[in-house]
Design a protein around this motif. Structure first.
Motif, PDB file in Angstrom:
ATOM      1  N   ARG A 106       0.858  -1.184   0.000  1.00 23.47           N
ATOM      2  CA  ARG A 106       0.000   0.000   0.000  1.00 23.47           C
ATOM      3  C   ARG A 106       0.893   1.231   0.000  1.00 23.47           C
ATOM      4  O   ARG A 106       1.631   1.474   0.956  1.00 23.47           O
ATOM      5  N   ARG A 294      -3.033   9.538   5.404  1.00 22.20           N
ATOM      6  CA  ARG A 294      -3.345   8.244   4.792  1.00 22.20           C
ATOM      7  C   ARG A 294      -2.905   7.104   5.697  1.00 22.20           C
ATOM      8  O   ARG A 294      -3.575   6.072   5.781  1.00 22.20           O
ATOM      9  N   HIS A 298      -5.502   4.286   6.825  1.00 19.05           N
ATOM     10  CA  HIS A 298      -5.352   2.893   6.415  1.00 19.05           C
ATOM     11  C   HIS A 298      -5.060   1.964   7.578  1.00 19.05           C
ATOM     12  O   HIS A 298      -5.355   0.776   7.513  1.00 19.05           O
ATOM     13  N   ASP A 303      -9.210  -1.316   4.303  1.00 21.28           N
ATOM     14  CA  ASP A 303      -9.627  -1.396   2.900  1.00 21.28           C
ATOM     15  C   ASP A 303     -10.108  -0.063   2.364  1.00 21.28           C
ATOM     16  O   ASP A 303     -10.849  -0.005   1.385  1.00 21.28           O
TER      17      ASP A 303
END
Length: 320
Positions: A106, A294, A298, A303
């Protein structure tokens, strides 16, 4: 052993939902091996995440090193997910380091600290008028442990161009190196030597142009503050900084120079003077700096759809 025992005790007492490890998959001295074994065997419901900077070394060196010391196998065995502090289109970690397809990556973008983004906004306002002559040439050695070359070069350039200059050697530079820099700058009233700054974001925000190595933190902080930069990356023992310097120079944040080339002081002085006269980066010079929000999103919501991120022109970063 003490660190491993403390970490395991915290896990057993607090029963976390996520176990996040930064930078070193097995811990700095392999103290996480027994903890990770415990998590796999006794707490499989706890999500295990490793966070990596995008560029660690050249792909060849990392592939060889990770194969030899078992790091890649350990990442595959122990972790559910890899967070990458970078951008896939700038440096493809899976392809570069041969990370198995089954391991989820990710990309969180770069770690744009809010205080440096804010400094960049102030800086853009301060230097938006061409007649403004305030500011200084900032030379920064990052931590300072290997900053002798970049600081010396900065002093030589400053002596040539005669611009107001601040050299931040870094807190890890030894006293002998610091004394050497003071000796080099003697008789130059335009040059100020500092060991470190407690408010580095303000110092960066006041710079018209910078000379720096290309460590992750320094590079991203200067980019967040939108300071045109000459990058003098370290090339030994790792190629990490050289790769990063080329990427950020290619984005338009500055110019990458190689100490192995026979650098002409006049050429470097001309580059600094050019950036001094044009201290504002164009709006097209941008990089995603949204890793902090972020990361929080996350970790909390694994998800979360990345398409829910959008770009704010006014703040020059990415926001949720």
């Amino acid at each position: 052993r003490a660190r491993a025992a403390i970490i395991r005790d915290v896990i057993e007492r607090f029963e976390p939902e996520v176990f996040y490890v930064d930078h070193s998959p097995l811990g700095m001295s392999s103290e996480l091996v027994s903890v990770l074994d415990f998590l796999v065997s006794s707490r499989p419901e706890i999500r295990r995440v490793i966070g990596l900077r995008d560029i660690i070394d050249s792909p060849e060196n990392i592939r060889d090193t990770w194969a030899a010391d078992g790091t890649m196998q350990a990442i595959s065995n122990y972790y559910h997910q890899v967070f990458v502090f970078g951008e896939e289109h700038l440096f493809d970690v899976r392809a570069a380091y041969c990370i198995p397809d089954g391991l989820q990556l990710r990309y969180l973008s770069y770690l744009g600290k809010p205080e440096f983004i804010a400094a960049g906004a102030r800086r853009s306002l301060n230097y938006s008028h061409p007649e403004t002559s305030q500011g200084y040439f900032l030379v920064t050695g990052g931590g300072g442990g290997d900053a002798k070359e970049v600081c010396e070069l900065g002093i030589r350039i400053a002596s040539q161009v005669g611009l107001e200059t601040i050299v931040v050697a870094g807190p890890l530079m030894d006293s002998q190196g610091l004394s050497h820099l003071h000796e080099l700058s003697q008789g130059a009233p335009n040059i100020r030597i500092m060991e470190f700054s407690p408010s580095f974001e303000d110092l960066v925000g006041g710079a018209r142009v910078a000379l720096a190595m290309a460590g992750y933190n320094t590079t991203v902080e200067l980019a967040a503050a939108r300071v045109p930069t000459l990058y003098l990356p370290r090339t030994y023992p790792r190629q990490e900084q050289a790769i990063r310097a080329e990427i950020f120079a290619g984005l338009g944040f500055g110019t990458a120079i190689d100490s192995r080339d026979h650098l002409q002081l006049n050429d470097l002085a001309a580059l600094v003077s050019s950036y001094w006269d044009n201290p504002i980066l164009g709006a097209e010079v941008a990089v995603n700096l949204s890793a902090i929000p972020r990361f929080a999103s996350h970790i909390a919501v694994p998800d979360l759809d990345a398409s829910r991120m959008f770009y704010s022109e006014s703040r020059m970063d990415w926001v949720h």
